[in-house]
Design an enzyme around this catalytic site. Structure first.
Site, PDB file in Angstrom:
ATOM      1  N   GLY A 122       0.848  -0.951  -0.471  1.00  0.00           N
ATOM      2  CA  GLY A 122      -0.200  -0.067  -0.079  1.00  0.00           C
ATOM      3  C   GLY A 122       0.817   1.255   0.188  1.00  0.00           C
ATOM      4  N   ASP A 123       2.020   0.917   1.006  1.00  0.00           N
ATOM      5  CA  ASP A 123       3.158   2.331   1.258  1.00  0.00           C
ATOM      6  C   ASP A 123       3.656   2.748  -0.614  1.00  0.00           C
ATOM      7  OD1 ASP A 123       2.663   3.358   3.717  1.00  0.00           O
ATOM      8  OD2 ASP A 123       3.299   1.768   4.503  1.00  0.00           O
ATOM      9  N   THR A 124       4.066   1.416  -0.774  1.00  0.00           N
ATOM     10  CA  THR A 124       5.041   1.910  -2.315  1.00  0.00           C
ATOM     11  C   THR A 124       4.091   2.412  -3.543  1.00  0.00           C
ATOM     12  OG1 THR A 124       5.851  -0.290  -1.475  1.00  0.00           O
ATOM     13  CG2 THR A 124       6.654   0.280  -3.264  1.00  0.00           C
TER      14      THR A 124
END
Length: 402
Positions: free
Chosen positions: A182-184
């Site tokens: 999700g962050d990437t």
């Protein structure tokens, strides 16, 4: 400064001359910053100084496996960046950051929505003195909407975005991918947003706005995940179908699955019409290769269990290397399931410069992922290792900052 142990590209880089102030921490915002820095942007990372017994800096410096107290992950996430220590909780620290932002092209931040406004550093305030400023804002739920003030991490975004529901064996507890996707994904969407905004700024140059006009890029973690969920929503909207977990298979597309071998497993994508025929011929199942009902995907989907059983029966008789060789020779997409060791030892990774050695400040050689995408005329380069905390204070702020 210790340089990377490989030779950086000598050609001009695509983002040379772009000045970025990175206020974010951990993964999403800094991943966007890393992407821009890989292509020549000057990324100045603002980190909290050590104080009150704390180590200071981005918490990622202390995440996962450490060497002499510093995460080796740091060498990937913060390469090509400069580190400056300033306390944004103080007016003195914020005043210096505002001065840096006045001379910058881009600001990256991933605070909880409203934090910068509370500090007098919202976009409206900053753009008064720098109308060409582009601000990338990454948060769990976005800058608007009823959930905007909720704390948001990738683990929650992956669940809300639909990924976790699908990422399971049927009837089993959903699992995470093992990395913070999700962050990437949010970082990548953010970097794309910056490039779009730069193009729009260039087109808005006028006598009244000689640098062009900036804008805000609002990226929500859950939306970045949701954007990659393919047919999930359209199928529900059109047919009321709630897509269910399917383990290693790809429902509605056949055959595409993981199959057991005598000494491991492989993944096989035999879902193209001509590919399927070659696959069946390669495993000695001419009867299935020539079955008219299986010539196209809808028929194969109806009989996917039979097809998977036939493929699995063949792969189980042979070692992974044999299966990969036979199917590669037949032009059927196939691959072993790689561990870190497999990646490090694979010649294709190295031929493509996707494994790059860098040397840390204390002499440790660490291999990190190479640069993607690969540009032919203005390629990216690794020119700096991950900085020590406050390493660039003198250069950016002047010797009086000591």
């Amino acid at each position: 400064m210790t340089q990377p142990t490989h030779t950086p590209a000598l050609a001009p880089q695509a983002l040379e001359g772009l000045k970025v102030i990175e206020l974010g921490q951990l993964i999403a915002g800094p991943f966007a910053g890393k992407t821009l820095a890989d292509f020549g942007a000057e990324v100045i990372k603002i980190e909290p100084p050590a104080a009150d017994g704390t180590a200071g800096g981005d918490p990622l410096r202390q995440w996962r496996m450490l060497h002499n107290g510093l995460s080796v992950w740091w060498q990937f996430q913060s390469r090509n960046k400069k580190s400056v220590t300033l306390d944004l909780r103080t007016e003195a620290g914020r005043a210096i950051v505002r001065e840096l932002i006045d001379q910058a092209d881009v600001v990256i931040e991933n605070f909880k929505p409203g934090t910068l406004e509370k500090w007098g550093m919202g976009y409206e305030a900053l753009s008064q003195t720098n109308p060409g400023l582009i601000m990338l804002r990454i948060s769990g739920y976005g800058q608007t909407g009823p959930y905007r003030e909720r704390p948001g991490f990738a683990v929650v975004a992956e669940a809300m975005g639909g990924m976790r529901y699908l990422n399971a064996e049927p009837g089993r507890t959903p699992v995470r991918a093992g990395v913070s996707l999700g962050d990437t994904l949010a970082g990548l969407h953010g970097a794309i947003g910056v490039l779009l905004a730069l193009q729009a700024r260039q087109r808005s140059i006028s006598p009244e706005a000689p640098k062009g006009l900036g804008q805000v890029i609002d990226v929500a973690l859950y939306e970045a995940v949701f954007n990659c969920m393919e047919s999930l929503l359209p199928e529900y909207s059109a047919f009321g179908a709630v897509r269910q977990p399917a383990g290693s298979a790809l429902p509605g597309i056949a055959p595409s699955n993981a199959y057991p071998c005598a000494d491991g497993m492989v993944v096989i994508g035999g879902n193209g019409d001509s590919i399927f025929k070659r696959l069946m011929q390669a495993i000695g199942r001419d009867d299935l290769a020539n079955d008219a009902e299986l010539a196209h995907n809808p028929g194969r989907v109806r009989r996917v269990a039979e097809i998977d059983e036939a493929i699995g029966a063949w792969t189980a008789q042979h070692p992974v290397d044999h299966v990969v060789q036979v199917l590669n020779d037949a032009s059927v997409p196939v691959g072993r399931i790689y561990s870190a060791k497999d990646i490090a030892e694979d010649p294709h990774y190295r031929a493509r410069e996707m494994i790059v050695p860098v040397t840390t400040h204390d002499g440790l050689t660490v291999e990190v992922p190479g640069i993607i995408p690969k540009l032919s005329r203005t390629p990216g380069a690794i020119t700096r290792r991950g900085p020590m905390l406050g390493e660039d204070n003198d250069e950016v702020l002047g010797p009086s900052a000591r």
